[in-house]
Write a protein that holds these residues in place. Structure first.
Motif, mmCIF file in Angstrom:
data_model
loop_
_atom_site.group_PDB
_atom_site.id
_atom_site.type_symbol
_atom_site.label_atom_id
_atom_site.label_comp_id
_atom_site.label_asym_id
_atom_site.label_seq_id
_atom_site.Cartn_x
_atom_site.Cartn_y
_atom_site.Cartn_z
ATOM 1 N N VAL A 1 36.692 26.744 35.579
ATOM 2 C CA VAL A 1 37.225 27.952 36.200
ATOM 3 C C VAL A 1 37.415 29.047 35.162
ATOM 4 C CG1 VAL A 1 39.177 28.944 37.444
ATOM 5 C CG2 VAL A 1 38.363 26.648 38.031
ATOM 6 N N ASP A 2 36.832 30.177 35.428
ATOM 7 C CA ASP A 2 37.082 31.388 34.633
ATOM 8 C C ASP A 2 38.021 32.250 35.464
ATOM 9 O OD1 ASP A 2 37.060 33.908 33.440
ATOM 10 O OD2 ASP A 2 34.963 33.752 32.812
ATOM 11 N N TYR A 3 39.309 32.190 35.162
ATOM 12 C CA TYR A 3 40.306 32.854 36.000
ATOM 13 C C TYR A 3 40.064 34.356 36.064
ATOM 14 C CZ TYR A 3 44.920 33.836 38.027
ATOM 15 O OH TYR A 3 45.950 34.248 38.838
ATOM 16 N N ALA A 4 39.721 34.944 34.938
ATOM 17 C CA ALA A 4 39.441 36.381 34.932
ATOM 18 C C ALA A 4 38.250 36.706 35.828
ATOM 19 C CB ALA A 4 39.187 36.868 33.508
ATOM 20 N N ALA A 5 37.252 35.813 35.839
ATOM 21 C CA ALA A 5 36.084 36.039 36.694
ATOM 22 C C ALA A 5 36.449 35.925 38.171
ATOM 23 C CB ALA A 5 34.972 35.054 36.338
#
Length: 472
Positions: free
Chosen positions: A79-83
């Motif tokens: 998971v790329d939270y910013a993405a």
């Protein structure tokens, strides 16, 4: 300073205000629309749209980690939270042109990007302009309610107006409030990799049918969400990255981030309602059944009217106001046909009376009919067999429906249609539903209503016997 005149002045460009403005101008009225913040209001920018987008990210991550039931190997999601927040922002940006200043000016609405303030019963100041209108609609919506908890003003916290801009993933998200917003954000964040604790002063999902709420809470706890009930927050302390919430019974919950999700407050402070002779209540602006305020020239719709706080209610109110303000026709709001949904997984949805409400109102005259997801072929193929639907029926007519399970928010719409138009169970039973669909569940619950009336019924058996014996 300019003196402007219009048939209709709309204060607030959220879903309700935009619907009124668009409908009225296309029917020939001159319309001025005021918005001092963001076009699209809370729903587009901080509510329905971004929350469902983030929930979709959580679902995608959860699907990767739980694919083996479908013959696909589980994968730990990266998971790329910013993405995920880029995804949320892109969804908002995709929808935003529909609610933009440019679109509404193209329709013929005069849009003024200022807050409105009453200076008389028929006049509103917006920046340097003074606007006079035959009818005025207040559609200023609501904002997060932030309670006065000792210490909260010294600790950083999020609300639904800020959480979707947060780029750094919470290591451990504390959520005060176990209602729909709190639970939706709890599940989204735990699926994206955060630890989550929900702190609720009473009962989590306490406004919903407890039988349905229990299904949701069991699932959320199974996914790892800590849900503390009867935990009234009494003190908050800490700093960025290290927050503690202490409750009245002495429990202490620690985390890295804090989200306040305890309810909503109507936006009335900037309006100077006293100058217009408009009264308020504890929950918003006082309105009658036709959504008129105590100033007969002024209507209030949506969240600011202090009733059900849903985007689709604001849209419904908009239609009533157009009928009344533009055509002079009688228009009275009703709430018995208004559906709502909580978009956890599984979903929870309701329209009309709950089981407890129906029993309280109709007593022994109410019948409760049910159908379980585990008996639906489509639910079995999708491995989504958790849940059920129940319909409250009085003399053949549905007066309420409750659903918990996959796509419950979609299933409830049919029952909203039935209740709105006073249809009977025979009309739902007469529908031919595509097979195999989740929507077939609605027909099956109608079938469950008629089954005991048709099978093991001596009168039916006699009629069938007579026909078979005597007719060629």
């Amino acid at each position: 300073m300019a003196d402007l005149k219009a048939d209709l002045l709309v204060i607030g460009a959220g879903s309700g205000g935009l619907s009124v403005a668009a409908g009225a101008v296309q029917m020939g009225a001159s319309v001025i629309l005021l918005e001092g913040h963001k076009m699209g209001g809370d729903c587009l920018n901080y509510g329905c749209v971004p929350s469902k987008a983030l929930i979709a990210s959580g679902k995608a991550a959860h699907a990767q980690a739980h694919a083996d039931a479908y013959g696909v190997a589980n994968q730990k999601p990266k998971v790329d939270y910013a993405a995920t927040k880029d995804h949320v922002a892109d969804v908002i940006a995709t929808i935003a042109p529909h609610d933009s200043v440019e679109r509404f000016e193209g329709l013929g609405v005069k849009v003024i990007t200022e807050f409105g303030q009453f200076i008389s019963p028929t006049q509103v100041r917006a920046g340097e302009d003074v606007i006079s209108a035959r009818r005025i609609v207040i559609a200023t919506g609501s904002r997060p309610l932030v309670p006065l908890i000792p210490g909260l003003d010294e600790v950083p916290y999020e609300t639904n107006e800020t959480i979707f801009r947060l780029r750094d993933q919470p290591g451990h998200l504390l959520i005060i409030g176990g209602g729909p917003i709190g639970m939706e954000m709890a599940q989204a964040h735990i699926r994206l990799g955060s630890k989550v604790t929900v702190i609720e002063g009473a009962k989590a999902m306490g406004q919903d049918d407890p039988e349905l709420a229990a299904v949701i809470l069991e699932k959320l706890r199974a996914e790892g969400i800590e849900i503390a009930e009867d935990a009234m927050a009494s003190h908050i302390r800490g700093k960025a990255g290290a927050v503690e919430v202490e409750t009245e019974d002495g429990r202490v919950f620690g985390g890295t981030h804090l989200l306040m999700a305890v309810g909503r407050k109507s936006n009335t402070e900037k309006l100077n309602l006293e100058a217009a002779g408009i009264e308020t209540t504890r929950t918003g602006i006082k309105v009658d059944a036709g959504l008129r305020t105590t100033n007969r020239r002024v209507y209030a719709i949506g969240d600011v009217a202090g009733g059900l706080q849903f985007t689709h209610v604001a849209g419904y109110h908009a239609g009533l106001v157009i009928r009344s303000a533009l055509f002079g026709l009688p228009a009275r709001q009703r709430t018995d046909h208004i559906p709502w949904a909580t978009y956890t997984d599984p979903e929870l949805a309701q329209v009309g009376l709950t089981e407890a409400q129906a029993r309280g109102k109709f007593g022994a005259n109410v019948e409760i009919v049910r159908f379980n997801y585990r008996e639906s072929d489509r639910a079995i193929t999708e491995r989504k067999t958790t849940g059920f639907i129940k319909v409250m029926v009085v003399r053949g007519r549905p007066v309420g429906a409750s659903a918990v399970g996959a796509q419950a928010g979609e299933l409830i719409n049919l029952w909203a249609l039935a209740i709105a138009n006073r249809l009977k169970m025979k009309h739902v039973a007469g529908m031919v539903a595509a097979y195999p669909t989740m929507g077939e569940i609605n027909k099956r619950v109608a079938g469950a209503y008629f089954s005991p009336r048709l099978f093991d019924n001596p009168l039916v058996e006699k009629v069938v016997g007579f026909v078979q014996r005597w007719l060629p």
